[in-house]
Design a protein around this motif. Structure first.
Motif, PDB file in Angstrom:
ATOM      1  N   GLY A  61       0.823  -1.217   0.000  1.00 38.13           N
ATOM      2  CA  GLY A  61       0.000   0.000   0.000  1.00 38.13           C
ATOM      3  C   GLY A  61       0.846   1.252   0.000  1.00 38.13           C
ATOM      4  N   LYS A  62       1.857   1.287   0.851  1.00 41.13           N
ATOM      5  CA  LYS A  62       2.610   2.529   1.022  1.00 41.13           C
ATOM      6  C   LYS A  62       3.534   2.800  -0.157  1.00 41.13           C
ATOM      7  N   VAL A  63       4.279   1.789  -0.575  1.00 42.52           N
ATOM      8  CA  VAL A  63       5.243   2.017  -1.660  1.00 42.52           C
ATOM      9  C   VAL A  63       4.505   2.379  -2.941  1.00 42.52           C
ATOM     10  N   VAL A  64       3.474   1.609  -3.262  1.00 37.17           N
ATOM     11  CA  VAL A  64       2.730   1.886  -4.492  1.00 37.17           C
ATOM     12  C   VAL A  64       1.998   3.225  -4.380  1.00 37.17           C
ATOM     13  N   ASN A  98      11.988   6.288 -11.007  1.00 34.14           N
ATOM     14  CA  ASN A  98      12.903   5.820  -9.952  1.00 34.14           C
ATOM     15  C   ASN A  98      12.805   6.698  -8.700  1.00 34.14           C
ATOM     16  N   GLN A  99      12.667   8.012  -8.889  1.00 34.61           N
ATOM     17  CA  GLN A  99      12.505   8.891  -7.725  1.00 34.61           C
ATOM     18  C   GLN A  99      11.173   8.626  -7.035  1.00 34.61           C
ATOM     19  N   ALA A 100      10.158   8.377  -7.833  1.00 29.97           N
ATOM     20  CA  ALA A 100       8.829   8.123  -7.258  1.00 29.97           C
ATOM     21  C   ALA A 100       8.866   6.878  -6.370  1.00 29.97           C
ATOM     22  N   TRP A 101       9.484   5.818  -6.858  1.00 31.67           N
ATOM     23  CA  TRP A 101       9.578   4.607  -6.027  1.00 31.67           C
ATOM     24  C   TRP A 101      10.450   4.835  -4.808  1.00 31.67           C
ATOM     25  N   ALA A 102      11.491   5.627  -4.999  1.00 24.72           N
ATOM     26  CA  ALA A 102      12.362   5.919  -3.860  1.00 24.72           C
ATOM     27  C   ALA A 102      11.563   6.606  -2.755  1.00 24.72           C
ATOM     28  N   ILE A 103      10.697   7.532  -3.162  1.00 24.97           N
ATOM     29  CA  ILE A 103       9.837   8.187  -2.170  1.00 24.97           C
ATOM     30  C   ILE A 103       8.963   7.155  -1.478  1.00 24.97           C
ATOM     31  N   GLY A 104       8.439   6.228  -2.269  1.00 21.51           N
ATOM     32  CA  GLY A 104       7.606   5.172  -1.703  1.00 21.51           C
ATOM     33  C   GLY A 104       8.331   4.418  -0.602  1.00 21.51           C
ATOM     34  N   MET A 139       8.848   6.722   2.515  1.00 20.31           N
ATOM     35  CA  MET A 139       7.653   6.925   3.330  1.00 20.31           C
ATOM     36  C   MET A 139       7.192   5.635   3.988  1.00 20.31           C
ATOM     37  N   ASN A 140       7.715   4.531   3.534  1.00 22.10           N
ATOM     38  CA  ASN A 140       7.290   3.231   4.035  1.00 22.10           C
ATOM     39  C   ASN A 140       7.752   2.966   5.473  1.00 22.10           C
ATOM     40  N   ALA A 141       8.791   3.676   5.907  1.00 24.49           N
ATOM     41  CA  ALA A 141       9.310   3.458   7.261  1.00 24.49           C
ATOM     42  C   ALA A 141       8.243   3.825   8.289  1.00 24.49           C
ATOM     43  N   ARG A 142       7.935   2.901   9.206  1.00 28.67           N
ATOM     44  CA  ARG A 142       6.895   3.178  10.200  1.00 28.67           C
ATOM     45  C   ARG A 142       7.485   3.558  11.555  1.00 28.67           C
ATOM     46  N   GLY A 143       8.559   2.914  11.922  1.00 22.17           N
ATOM     47  CA  GLY A 143       9.278   3.288  13.157  1.00 22.17           C
ATOM     48  C   GLY A 143       8.446   3.279  14.421  1.00 22.17           C
ATOM     49  N   ALA A 144       8.876   4.084  15.367  1.00 25.62           N
ATOM     50  CA  ALA A 144       8.295   4.078  16.707  1.00 25.62           C
ATOM     51  C   ALA A 144       6.829   4.519  16.718  1.00 25.62           C
ATOM     52  N   MET A 145       6.477   5.385  15.773  1.00 29.43           N
ATOM     53  CA  MET A 145       5.113   5.918  15.786  1.00 29.43           C
ATOM     54  C   MET A 145       4.081   4.810  15.602  1.00 29.43           C
ATOM     55  N   GLU A 146       4.386   3.868  14.708  1.00 25.01           N
ATOM     56  CA  GLU A 146       3.486   2.739  14.477  1.00 25.01           C
ATOM     57  C   GLU A 146       3.301   1.933  15.758  1.00 25.01           C
ATOM     58  N   ILE A 147       4.419   1.766  16.455  1.00 27.08           N
ATOM     59  CA  ILE A 147       4.371   0.952  17.664  1.00 27.08           C
ATOM     60  C   ILE A 147       3.514   1.634  18.732  1.00 27.08           C
ATOM     61  N   ILE A 148       3.645   2.938  18.829  1.00 26.51           N
ATOM     62  CA  ILE A 148       2.842   3.681  19.795  1.00 26.51           C
ATOM     63  C   ILE A 148       1.357   3.555  19.466  1.00 26.51           C
ATOM     64  N   LEU A 149       1.055   3.750  18.194  1.00 24.54           N
ATOM     65  CA  LEU A 149      -0.327   3.652  17.730  1.00 24.54           C
ATOM     66  C   LEU A 149      -0.891   2.259  18.020  1.00 24.54           C
TER      67      LEU A 149
END
Lengths: 577, 577
Positions: free
Chosen positions: B333-336, B350-356, B359-369
């Protein structure tokens, strides 16, 4: 905890912190110890005021039992433990060794006399003084004696700085004596706590506790100190910048606290001893010290001090006669004790008495000690109140007492006292120093109600004799005007810089114009010297370029003053000041 | 709490903090997010490990009920609330405005696609995904959709910095999109929490809660922001240096937290929104930011993250199939989504996928949620575990994914990688640059197994063509030696300074000798450039004079790298890195 408990917890914490810090700042503003304001905040929010006028709110926010009460108590204990870490870090043992004989002399007689006075009073009149329900025949006099014997390092340091004695030999002797004094006092008190401690977790005897306390202290100040230093080296090499040291310091504080609490004295002793050992390591950088100190002083400490008043009813427990007696005995014991010690060590009488008044300040440490004794049931609420008042009174008279004895007036004229938003000129657009002088002179003249041309003339003629560009981007044009009653200062900021022909060839970014009356030549010199201190610790003043608001300027000046004024070895802790 | 409870509390806190930070640093050392190590520390101390091998210790230190449990829970809640203050302070709204259309485009499609994918999956397969006992028909899909939609600002910023994209246009677009993304995601989540909140203190309806949440957000980001800025001005003018701002920030955080908890969403929302508003004010100086950030990141945050694992049994709740499905849906979902958004906004594929991937990194915020949802009963323990793993996986692949798409290798050679205690020469006693070169060349030759005279000759001949004294006290002599396989670096410190004929006429205090093989000219240039970065932020290198130990040197170098490498607008928070 349910959601509603959490709402109350956040509200209680926010109210306590906000109120404590507000009153603390207010007291600081009037040159009183911030801690007094913080304790008062607790009294306001406790049964003394809030509990009387709005008992429902008081009961909800600061309950006597239940999850809310447990969390508040645990947090206050954590807060005081962390605070003692910072207090310990401020103790510089090397000062004690350096001052040697004189310090030990003063320290000893500064303990012995108040100790003896306190012991005798408590031995013969325990009921009048209000021994608590846990007080045994020996423990109470010992505690009372100790309570009169300790002093407050940060307050003493602050007082010495205020009256410009900190860096003198006399100042160092007083500091060293106070360090020795405190170490002995706290260790005795730890032993007393162990003595009465039926709460002692593993049920050790008095002798065992005393040995454990002494052993812990000796370990921390010798092998522990060395180990901590090694550990810091490892952490600095491998862990992340500064955060590694902060985490290590706090982790070991918690373990030390657990250890001393377990052996039957309070958690804060472990933190204090660990703080001394940690502060001693040169590996702890200033940045780390400041981070720990500021967060703990401005977040944790206010909780503790405000928390003291939360469950105390001033009206019920304030006993004027008892308080008066306690105040008199304590002042007598300490001032005379330290004074005699100083005299015996060869100081002239006035200096000896000055030391007595200096060491007389009890500050926050007395309050912490009294609270522990109160909680342990060793003293009653009335004596606790009396000791709190005694701590505040001795602190308040400490500075004036020293000044009186030394005939030494607080003579630091600060140029900031004469600044005003009306004479602040940011974004100056001038081409040379003459234009700058003209602009600032006009602004100052307007404010002083003087003839602008006269002011310009006075300053320019001074400038022509010799340039007033100091260095690092500071210029201090000045002049004398016979009509002027009090100094007028105009401050200009010129972001592109003005050439004031300074020695180091840097253009001036900060231009401070100082106008004086003709009668007092000393004032002018002192104001100039004070203004020049700004650049003591800065590389250059380019950073002022972007200041456009008066409030920003004051803030920046305060930072500079702070940087320039903090002595190497002294407490920078504003909490107890 | 009795004395024994306090002992346990200090022990539990110390163990949790020490373990979390130790594992956190270990992970960081291997370039993994520290938060992963901290969560692992909690798992080790919880039922997953400690509870299995030594249930008595686990039960004593981390009880499920009683005073100890209440204190731990309250402290973890306080910790996460303060952590969100710091996270909020890192959000720079102006980035969002500046990047405008492109950022909004990517942000929107980066939310919509994962949101849609998550919503559909959860709508049709709620039982497989493990809806919790509180999950109603709509709340669960909404939550799952939101959980897939958010991203983690600090991780994204760190990744961008690691691959040298942070200051590029592409980097700013990604940052801006992530900010927009997070704001929307968290507000939706707050509304969901309100929706299921029977705990909501004053029993508001879904609509009311949503309105209150939105209203709070809008207030904080407009009028609140302005008010805070004004208040800061007042505090800076009248209160004590820096401490006043710290106290104000924390007091208002507590009140904001109480407010959002009371309207029925979690306390951390208030702290986060207040953090954004506070961080926006230019009156909050770097010093204050760093103090808050470091203390909170290295004391409070580890408690929270380690606390997550304390009551979770990994063996019981880890469901490989579920985890795999969650990971795949979320990455897809996120990368696409972000990729398509980038493409639509006109970026090359290539830049568009790189952005994907960024932005795909969820990190600590996901865990808190996820934890909030778990505690509210919205999801079960299995899905919670799966989301935690998903957060860690997406974070880990974020950097490599971007590099792969951009064909952009991490090309920063750091000269520190080639330092060794064996080639460190403190307290050099040399009279001129030739003696310095000779000494360091000999040390390096010894280490590399080369002929010393050959090395000296190579470096001296290079020095004769042009002086290698850089500026500010740094000299970088260097040479090529055909036989050398990999670079050798010798580092010398000369406290009296050596004249290396540098442009600014300062003597060199720090001399770094860099030897390379002859084949790779690029490596030499890059090492020289990297070494020269040390002086980027220092006034001059006189401060190295007193460094005598290798560990101290590494520490000092890390500080310099930190100073030089931290971008103006980015998170400096090492916690989530």
């Amino acid at each position: 905890m349910q959601s509603f408990d959490l709402v109350l917890m956040f509200l209680a914490f926010g109210t306590l912190l906000g109120m404590a810090r507000f009153l603390g700042e207010l007291f600081r503003h009037f040159n009183q110890p911030a801690v007094l304001g913080e304790i008062l905040a607790g009294l306001f929010l406790g049964p003394t005021l809030l509990g009387r006028v709005w008992p429902e709110a008081h009961g909800l926010l600061f309950p006597e039992a239940g999850p809310g009460a447990i969390v508040l108590q645990a947090f206050a204990t954590l807060a005081i433990t962390l605070y003692l870490l910072v207090a310990g870090m401020e103790v510089d043992l090397s000062t004690l060794w350096r001052q040697g004989r004189l310090a030990i002399m003063i320290s000893l007689s500064g303990i012995l006399l108040p100790f003896a006075a306190g012991f005798l009073a408590a031995w013969f009149f325990p009921l009048f003084l209000g021994a608590g329900h846990q007080a045994q025949s020996l423990a109470f006099p010992l505690f009372f004696a100790t309570a009169l014997s300790i002093s407050s390092l940060p307050i003493i340091a602050k007082t010495l700085m205020d009256i410009d004695l900190y860096r003198t030999d006399l100042g160092m002797v007083i500091m060293a004596a106070a360090i020795g004094n405190d170490l002995v006092g706290w260790i005795i008190f730890a032993a007393i706590l162990g003595m009465i401690g039926q709460e002692s977790t593993h049920g050790a005897s008095i002798g065992e506790v005393t040995v454990l306390v002494l052993g812990t202290a000796i370990f921390m100040l010798t092998l522990g100190r060395w180990l901590i230093n090694r550990l810091l080296g490892l952490v600095q090499t491998y862990a992340s910048w500064s955060g590694g040291v902060i985490s290590l310091a706090l982790t070991l504080t918690l373990f030390s606290a657990a250890w001393t609490e377990w052996i039957g004295v309070h958690a804060l002793f472990g933190a204090f001893l660990f703080g001394i050992a940690l502060g001693d390591s040169s590996r702890v950088r200033k940045h780390t010290r400041v981070t720990l100190e500021q967060f703990i002083s401005f977040f944790f400490a206010p909780f503790f001090f405000a928390g003291i008043g939360l469950h105390l009813d001033f009206w019920q427990h304030f006993d004027p006669l008892l308080t008066l007696v306690v105040v008199i005995i304590s002042i007598f014991g300490k001032v005379v004790g330290c004074g005699l010690g100083g005299k015996l060590a060869g100081l002239p009488w006035n200096q000896a008495w000055a030391i007595g008044f200096g060491m007389n300040a009890r500050g926050a440490m007395e309050i912490i000690l009294a609270l522990l004794a109160f909680e342990a049931g060793l003293i009653g609420a009335n004596l606790f109140m009396a000791l709190v008042v005694m701590a505040l009174v001795t602190t308040a008279i400490s500075g004036p007492g020293m000044q009186f004895m030394l005939g030494h007036k607080k003579n630091r004229l600060t140029f900031t006292d004469f600044l005003s938003a009306k004479t602040f000129v940011p974004k100056m657009q001038v081409n040379d120093c003459w234009e700058a002088i003209e602009l600032l002179s006009r602004v100052a003249a307007l404010q002083a109600g003087l003839d602008p041309l006269e002011v310009i003339e006075a300053v320019k003629s001074r400038e022509e004799t010799m340039s007033t560009g100091v260095a690092k981007g500071l210029a201090l044009p000045h002049g004398r005007l016979p009509k002027l009653k009090k100094p007028i200062i105009a401050l200009g900021i010129c972001s592109q810089g003005v050439d004031f022909h300074s020695v180091d060839n840097t253009p001036a970014y900060l231009i401070i114009l100082i106008l004086n009356g003709s009668q007092d030549s000393g004032v002018q010199l002192r104001l100039l010297a004070d203004a020049a201190r700004i650049i003591k610790e800065v590389e250059n003043l380019e950073e002022v370029k972007n200041i456009t608001e008066f409030s920003e300027l004051l803030h920046w000046l305060r930072i500079q003053r702070n940087k320039a004024g903090v002595p190497k070895l002294g407490p920078t802790n504003p909490q107890q000041a």
